[in-house]
Design an enzyme around this catalytic site. Structure first.
Site, PDB file in Angstrom:
ATOM      1  N   TYR A 135      40.389  46.790  40.989  1.00  0.00           N
ATOM      2  CA  TYR A 135      40.528  48.249  40.945  1.00  0.00           C
ATOM      3  C   TYR A 135      39.913  48.923  42.169  1.00  0.00           C
ATOM      4  CZ  TYR A 135      41.936  47.660  36.020  1.00  0.00           C
ATOM      5  OH  TYR A 135      42.581  47.292  34.858  1.00  0.00           O
ATOM      6  N   LYS A 186      39.914  32.665  36.971  1.00  0.00           N
ATOM      7  CA  LYS A 186      41.322  32.274  37.089  1.00  0.00           C
ATOM      8  C   LYS A 186      41.415  31.523  38.403  1.00  0.00           C
ATOM      9  CE  LYS A 186      45.464  31.998  35.679  1.00  0.00           C
ATOM     10  NZ  LYS A 186      45.785  31.084  34.578  1.00  0.00           N
ATOM     11  N   ASP A 219      43.165  33.542  30.667  1.00  0.00           N
ATOM     12  CA  ASP A 219      44.222  33.436  29.651  1.00  0.00           C
ATOM     13  C   ASP A 219      43.744  32.625  28.452  1.00  0.00           C
ATOM     14  OD1 ASP A 219      44.126  31.414  31.541  1.00  0.00           O
ATOM     15  OD2 ASP A 219      46.282  31.296  31.886  1.00  0.00           O
ATOM     16  N   ASP A 243      38.915  44.723  31.558  1.00  0.00           N
ATOM     17  CA  ASP A 243      39.688  45.821  30.982  1.00  0.00           C
ATOM     18  C   ASP A 243      40.626  45.274  29.897  1.00  0.00           C
ATOM     19  OD1 ASP A 243      40.906  48.234  30.553  1.00  0.00           O
ATOM     20  OD2 ASP A 243      41.764  48.436  32.559  1.00  0.00           O
ATOM     21  N   ASP A 247      40.332  45.618  25.441  1.00  0.00           N
ATOM     22  CA  ASP A 247      41.303  46.201  24.505  1.00  0.00           C
ATOM     23  C   ASP A 247      41.632  45.174  23.427  1.00  0.00           C
ATOM     24  OD1 ASP A 247      41.563  48.681  25.872  1.00  0.00           O
ATOM     25  OD2 ASP A 247      43.691  48.779  25.353  1.00  0.00           O
TER      26      ASP A 247
HETATM   27 MG    MG Z   1      41.310  49.830  29.323  1.00  0.00          MG
END
Ligand code: MG
Ligand code: NAI
Length: 366
Positions: A135, A186, A219, A243, A247
């Site tokens: 980001y 990763k 993953d 992030d 969720d």
């Molecule tokens: Mg989020």
């Protein structure tokens, strides 16, 4: 009376709807604990953008420096303002501008609220890198609108950035009974950034021989959160990975109306920012039915950060009591109570918890 200065940014959609009621719960608890919160309301968000051409004032970061903390609802109005504008120019601008490099997100199943999994023991904390990574905002578009169009989005991993988030995560893991740290990597596919991340994790890990470090490809870690959630304690992840995983964490808690998020500058050079994990939820905005529990949980984290552990504890205990009680449920939890009714229930539990703690201390012979 001790007073904390709080910058209040309700934002958009259900951000505006949950902040008033959540603040009511917080103010009640502050009064019970003998301090007060002095709020200044900032009307920044998508309406502000449409009227003024910017998500917040140019001097926003300068003005908010004087506050003890920022308490934010949610931003986003995708039908009227592109999400990359609303998110980057407000939320990410604050996170990066104040170098709030830790994004702390507890993932804990509250007793009484069934998550989608059979396992009832879910108690993890995600430490998400919050200042760089995927980001960072670097990249660009070239030959826009043509068949030869190119878009790049460059992730940035600095030694300083990776070391400090890992060190924070190791410290947190050390402070918890299980002392386990899962690092999201990763490195099989991202041979530069994630191999570097893994190397730094091993290096910092030498300072924490008492913490068990395990690296998982992100993953596989996402799958593990579902198949073996009880094996996870502290998770450390880059900005994008954290992030996504949080969720998923919110879903494991039974609703995105529950999880909270603290954007921390652990060194306290700048104010930290506290918010629900959820967004502005346009699908339910305007109906008054959003769950304010995530915003109240965020308030509890804010009180911890400000050095008011009693208030933080009462807020969390009130959330636990309402969850356990099973009587009051907003729509996301399968019930019919609205935002205000849920906040009222939390206030009432908070008062009971405070009264009970006074009775205990009054009868304490010490
Ligand atoms: Mg989020
Ligand atoms: P969202 O979190 O707003 O909604 C996802 C789903 O969860 C929706 O079905 C919504 O109704 C439900 N939900 C979320 N919070 C709830 C609550 N408190 N009570 C009951 N149900 C709840 O995510 P979405 O739809 O991806 O994004 C909507 C907007 O919010 C976008 O503009 C996005 O950029 C923005 N956003 C902002 C964030 C922030 O300000 N921190 C974080 C995530 C998204």
């Amino acid at each position: 009376m001790k007073t904390y200065k709080i910058a209040l940014i309700p934002g958009d959609g259900i951000g505006q709807e949950v902040m008033g009621p959540a603040r009511g719960v917080l103010d009640e608890v502050a009064a019970l604990c003998g301090f007060q919160l002095d709020y200044e309301h900032f009307p920044w968000g998508c309406d502000y953008y449409l009227a003024n051409g910017r998500m917040m004032d140019a001097d926003a970061l300068e003005r908010m420096k004087a506050f003890d903390a920022l308490y934010l609802g949610a931003v986003g109005d995708p039908a009227r303002v592109p999400d990359h504008v609303s998110l980057r120019e407000l939320l990410i601008a604050i996170r990066q501008g104040y170098d709030q490099y830790i994004n702390l997100r507890p993932v804990r199943l509250l007793e009484g609220i069934p998550g989608p999994l059979r396992s009832a023991s879910i108690d993890m904390v995600c430490v998400r890198e919050n200042s760089e990574g995927e980001y960072a905002g670097l990249g660009g578009r070239f030959k826009k609108g043509t068949a030869d169009e190119v878009a790049t989005q460059t992730a940035v991993f600095t030694r300083k950035g990776v070391e400090r988030v890992l060190r924070y995560a190791f410290e947190l893991a050390r402070s918890r009974p299980r002392k386990q740290l899962a690092s999201a990597t990763k490195s099989n596919a991202c041979q530069h950034s994630m191999v570097f991340w893994d190397e730094v994790a091993l290096e910092i890990g030498k300072e924490y021989p008492d913490v068990k470090l395990t690296s998982y490809h992100v993953d596989a870690l996402a799958a593990r959160m579902i198949t073996h959630p009880h094996t996870l304690d502290v998770i450390v992840a880059s900005n994008l990975f954290g992030d996504i995983l949080t969720d998923l964490g919110g879903a494991l808690q039974g609703s995105l109306g529950l999880p909270a998020s603290a954007n921390l500058d652990p060194e306290k050079r700048f104010p930290s920012m506290f918010e629900p994990v959820h967004g502005s939820a346009p699908d339910i905005a305007g109906k008054g039915i959003a769950n304010p529990m995530a915003a109240v949980w965020a308030a509890s984290m804010m009180m911890d950060h400000l050095g008011e552990p009693a208030a933080a504890g009462i807020l969390l205990a009130a959330l636990e009591a309402v969850a356990r009680g099973g009587q009051v449920r907003t729509a996301d939890l399968g019930g019919t109570h609205n935002t205000t009714e849920m906040a009222d229930a939390l206030r009432s539990e908070a008062r009971k918890i405070h009264a009970a703690s006074r009775r205990v201390s009054a009868s304490d012979p010490r």
